[in-house]
Design a protein around this motif. Structure first.
Motif, PDB file in Angstrom:
ATOM      1  N   GLY A 114      -5.107   9.273  -6.695  1.00 33.40           N
ATOM      2  CA  GLY A 114      -4.509   9.012  -5.402  1.00 33.40           C
ATOM      3  C   GLY A 114      -4.889   7.685  -4.778  1.00 33.40           C
ATOM      4  O   GLY A 114      -4.421   7.361  -3.684  1.00 33.40           O
ATOM      5  N   GLU A 115      -5.716   6.901  -5.461  1.00 32.25           N
ATOM      6  CA  GLU A 115      -6.171   5.627  -4.896  1.00 32.25           C
ATOM      7  C   GLU A 115      -5.274   4.482  -5.358  1.00 32.25           C
ATOM      8  O   GLU A 115      -4.811   4.451  -6.504  1.00 32.25           O
ATOM      9  CB  GLU A 115      -7.615   5.350  -5.312  1.00 32.25           C
ATOM     10  N   VAL A 116      -5.027   3.540  -4.455  1.00 32.13           N
ATOM     11  CA  VAL A 116      -4.247   2.338  -4.756  1.00 32.13           C
ATOM     12  C   VAL A 116      -5.174   1.137  -4.649  1.00 32.13           C
ATOM     13  O   VAL A 116      -5.918   0.999  -3.670  1.00 32.13           O
ATOM     14  CB  VAL A 116      -3.069   2.169  -3.772  1.00 32.13           C
ATOM     15  N   GLY A 117      -5.150   0.277  -5.658  1.00 28.96           N
ATOM     16  CA  GLY A 117      -6.010  -0.907  -5.652  1.00 28.96           C
ATOM     17  C   GLY A 117      -5.212  -2.174  -5.829  1.00 28.96           C
ATOM     18  O   GLY A 117      -4.171  -2.179  -6.499  1.00 28.96           O
ATOM     19  N   GLY A 118      -5.679  -3.260  -5.226  1.00 26.54           N
ATOM     20  CA  GLY A 118      -5.041  -4.558  -5.381  1.00 26.54           C
ATOM     21  C   GLY A 118      -5.870  -5.452  -6.284  1.00 26.54           C
ATOM     22  O   GLY A 118      -7.098  -5.464  -6.212  1.00 26.54           O
ATOM     23  N   PHE A 119      -5.201  -6.200  -7.153  1.00 30.98           N
ATOM     24  CA  PHE A 119      -5.886  -7.086  -8.090  1.00 30.98           C
ATOM     25  C   PHE A 119      -5.148  -8.412  -8.151  1.00 30.98           C
ATOM     26  O   PHE A 119      -3.926  -8.460  -7.945  1.00 30.98           O
ATOM     27  CB  PHE A 119      -5.947  -6.466  -9.494  1.00 30.98           C
ATOM     28  N   LEU A 120      -5.864  -9.473  -8.437  1.00 28.72           N
ATOM     29  CA  LEU A 120      -5.258 -10.778  -8.629  1.00 28.72           C
ATOM     30  C   LEU A 120      -5.503 -11.190 -10.071  1.00 28.72           C
ATOM     31  O   LEU A 120      -6.633 -11.461 -10.469  1.00 28.72           O
ATOM     32  CB  LEU A 120      -5.870 -11.805  -7.672  1.00 28.72           C
ATOM     33  N   ILE A 121      -4.440 -11.205 -10.858  1.00 29.75           N
ATOM     34  CA  ILE A 121      -4.552 -11.498 -12.285  1.00 29.75           C
ATOM     35  C   ILE A 121      -3.798 -12.779 -12.592  1.00 29.75           C
ATOM     36  O   ILE A 121      -2.586 -12.860 -12.401  1.00 29.75           O
ATOM     37  CB  ILE A 121      -3.973 -10.341 -13.128  1.00 29.75           C
ATOM     38  N   ALA A 122      -4.529 -13.805 -13.065  1.00 31.39           N
ATOM     39  CA  ALA A 122      -3.917 -15.093 -13.388  1.00 31.39           C
ATOM     40  C   ALA A 122      -3.096 -15.622 -12.215  1.00 31.39           C
ATOM     41  O   ALA A 122      -2.026 -16.195 -12.390  1.00 31.39           O
ATOM     42  CB  ALA A 122      -3.048 -14.970 -14.643  1.00 31.39           C
ATOM     43  N   GLY A 123      -3.588 -15.399 -11.006  1.00 33.39           N
ATOM     44  CA  GLY A 123      -2.901 -15.875  -9.818  1.00 33.39           C
ATOM     45  C   GLY A 123      -1.765 -14.994  -9.354  1.00 33.39           C
ATOM     46  O   GLY A 123      -1.080 -15.322  -8.386  1.00 33.39           O
ATOM     47  N   VAL A 124      -1.548 -13.868 -10.015  1.00 32.60           N
ATOM     48  CA  VAL A 124      -0.445 -12.966  -9.676  1.00 32.60           C
ATOM     49  C   VAL A 124      -1.008 -11.704  -9.033  1.00 32.60           C
ATOM     50  O   VAL A 124      -1.816 -10.998  -9.646  1.00 32.60           O
ATOM     51  CB  VAL A 124       0.369 -12.596 -10.930  1.00 32.60           C
ATOM     52  N   PRO A 125      -0.610 -11.371  -7.801  1.00 32.62           N
ATOM     53  CA  PRO A 125      -1.086 -10.144  -7.157  1.00 32.62           C
ATOM     54  C   PRO A 125      -0.382  -8.917  -7.715  1.00 32.62           C
ATOM     55  O   PRO A 125       0.839  -8.909  -7.867  1.00 32.62           O
ATOM     56  CB  PRO A 125      -0.742 -10.360  -5.678  1.00 32.62           C
ATOM     57  N   ILE A 126      -1.138  -7.891  -8.041  1.00 30.15           N
ATOM     58  CA  ILE A 126      -0.560  -6.656  -8.538  1.00 30.15           C
ATOM     59  C   ILE A 126      -1.184  -5.477  -7.800  1.00 30.15           C
ATOM     60  O   ILE A 126      -2.259  -5.595  -7.205  1.00 30.15           O
ATOM     61  CB  ILE A 126      -0.756  -6.481 -10.059  1.00 30.15           C
ATOM     62  N   LEU A 127      -0.486  -4.359  -7.843  1.00 31.63           N
ATOM     63  CA  LEU A 127      -0.993  -3.101  -7.316  1.00 31.63           C
ATOM     64  C   LEU A 127      -1.144  -2.128  -8.467  1.00 31.63           C
ATOM     65  O   LEU A 127      -0.302  -2.079  -9.371  1.00 31.63           O
ATOM     66  CB  LEU A 127      -0.028  -2.509  -6.289  1.00 31.63           C
ATOM     67  N   ALA A 128      -2.198  -1.363  -8.434  1.00 31.00           N
ATOM     68  CA  ALA A 128      -2.405  -0.335  -9.447  1.00 31.00           C
ATOM     69  C   ALA A 128      -2.801   0.953  -8.749  1.00 31.00           C
ATOM     70  O   ALA A 128      -3.404   0.935  -7.672  1.00 31.00           O
ATOM     71  CB  ALA A 128      -3.488  -0.756 -10.441  1.00 31.00           C
ATOM     72  N   CYS A 129      -2.443   2.065  -9.349  1.00 33.53           N
ATOM     73  CA  CYS A 129      -2.802   3.350  -8.752  1.00 33.53           C
ATOM     74  C   CYS A 129      -3.006   4.381  -9.856  1.00 33.53           C
ATOM     75  O   CYS A 129      -2.549   4.202 -10.986  1.00 33.53           O
ATOM     76  CB  CYS A 129      -1.720   3.823  -7.775  1.00 33.53           C
ATOM     77  N   ARG A 130      -3.729   5.430  -9.491  1.00 30.75           N
ATOM     78  CA  ARG A 130      -3.966   6.518 -10.439  1.00 30.75           C
ATOM     79  C   ARG A 130      -3.344   7.790  -9.899  1.00 30.75           C
ATOM     80  O   ARG A 130      -3.537   8.160  -8.739  1.00 30.75           O
ATOM     81  CB  ARG A 130      -5.462   6.732 -10.666  1.00 30.75           C
ATOM     82  N   VAL A 131      -2.584   8.456 -10.772  1.00 33.56           N
ATOM     83  CA  VAL A 131      -2.014   9.764 -10.462  1.00 33.56           C
ATOM     84  C   VAL A 131      -2.536  10.726 -11.523  1.00 33.56           C
ATOM     85  O   VAL A 131      -2.111  10.682 -12.679  1.00 33.56           O
ATOM     86  CB  VAL A 131      -0.476   9.744 -10.476  1.00 33.56           C
ATOM     87  N   GLY A 132      -3.484  11.562 -11.166  1.00 27.93           N
ATOM     88  CA  GLY A 132      -4.129  12.410 -12.154  1.00 27.93           C
ATOM     89  C   GLY A 132      -4.892  11.555 -13.139  1.00 27.93           C
ATOM     90  O   GLY A 132      -5.723  10.729 -12.763  1.00 27.93           O
ATOM     91  N   ASP A 133      -4.599  11.725 -14.421  1.00 26.22           N
ATOM     92  CA  ASP A 133      -5.272  10.941 -15.455  1.00 26.22           C
ATOM     93  C   ASP A 133      -4.521   9.659 -15.791  1.00 26.22           C
ATOM     94  O   ASP A 133      -5.003   8.854 -16.597  1.00 26.22           O
ATOM     95  CB  ASP A 133      -5.413  11.779 -16.742  1.00 26.22           C
TER      96      ASP A 133
END
Length: 326
Positions: A214-233
């Motif tokens: 249920g957590e959403v995280g923000g990351f900056l990869i090679a200058g590109v902002p992305i969002l990642a999240c986990r749903v269960g496994d």
């Protein structure tokens, strides 16, 4: 939570270090050219002699193992590093179709997480070598990000498993004739155009595994902002741009719609309040809102980012074209 996507070479684990060994060797060979023709030729001969020596030794190891413990040869072939050396020396125990099927199996979890799949139709002889014919199904056959999915997920895996292939062709799902063939290069033309592709497409992102359900995280990869999240496994990654208002999704919350089954999850844009199904390729849940009314015929979506485990490390592939967050 953020990451720059940069990793100190000294911190690389053995798998990652040996995966890039071929590039380092080629760089050294190319650099020897600056020392003159004779030195360059002798350096190339030295590399060739060493390759042949270790290749001959590896051939004996495989032959002895196949005679004493045949099952071990398959275990060798399942190891990415060992398999790559077996391929170089023509020692891999499996044919090209078996290797391609195994490669597709390795990326199916990612495709399946977005409601898609890929099938190997056949491998045919081409003018320059074997041609692999694939067919996408589900979301992958019509998703606007199909070109990126092919480039970063499927093609990468197939070419690593079968470096001898000359080309990959995608067959349209609704066509059984050769007129439905689409060259992989043609499919990827919009991705490669105007220098939109990063030179290093895959970037390790081990931090993503720290996300909780249920957590959403923000990351900056090679200058590109992305969002990642986990749903269960399951973990999902998307470019940080709303498919409707095109603003950043920073601050978006993940939740399950009322009455939806367990395993369903949507992200709600904090700006325009559009909802996107993260489990099914980021598709819009409620259409596009125009002048206060909802147009259910429009289908805004989030841009999925390939997320695969490579050499034991979760990695993502990003491209500049899908960014542009305001």
């Amino acid at each position: 939570m953020a990451s720059t996507g940069h990793q100190d070479p000294e911190a690389l684990d053995d798998e990652t270090r040996w995966r890039s060994a071929g590039d380092r060797i080629q760089t050294l060979l190319d650099a020897s050219a600056s020392s003159g023709t004779v030195v360059h030729e002798r350096t190339q001969l030295l590399a060739l002699e060493l390759t042949d020596l270790y290749g001959a030794a590896l051939a004996r190891v495989v032959a002895i193992t196949a005679e004493a413990e045949p099952d071990l040869v398959d275990r060798f072939a399942a190891d990415e590093l060992v398999a790559s050396l077996m391929l170089v020396h023509g020692l891999h125990p499996h044919g090209v179709e078996r290797r391609i099927e195994d490669a597709l199996d390795s990326v199916r979890p990612y495709l399946g997480s977005h409601g898609g799949d890929v099938a190997l139709l056949d491998v045919v002889d081409g003018e320059d070598g074997p041609v692999v014919r694939l067919q996408f199904a589900g979301s992958c056959k019509s998703c606007p990000s199909s070109a990126v999915t092919l480039e970063f997920a499927v093609e990468d895996a197939v070419r690593a498993a079968a470096p001898e292939i000359a080309a990959i062709e995608v067959v349209a799902a609704d066509s059984a004739s050769t007129s439905g063939l689409i060259s992989a290069d043609s499919l990827l033309s919009r991705v490669h155009a105007a220098g939109t592709m990063h030179s290093g497409a895959w970037h390790p992102l081990p931090e993503i595994e720290g996300l909780r359900h249920g957590e959403v995280g923000g990351f900056l990869i090679a200058g590109v902002p992305i969002l990642a999240c986990r749903v269960g496994d399951e973990l999902y990654a998307y470019h940080d741009r709303c498919g409707q208002c095109h603003d950043s999704m920073a601050g978006a919350a993940l939740h399950r719609p009322m009455g939806a089954p367990v395993g369903q999850a949507v992200l709600r844009c904090p700006h325009c309040h559009a909802h996107f199904d993260v489990v099914h390729a980021g598709a819009s849940v409620n259409g596009t809102r125009v002048n206060g009314t909802v147009d259910t015929t429009a289908h805004p979506h989030l841009d999925p980012i390939p997320l695969l485990r490579r050499d034991g490390v979760l990695s993502v592939a990003v491209h500049v074209e899908a960014t542009g967050v305001t």
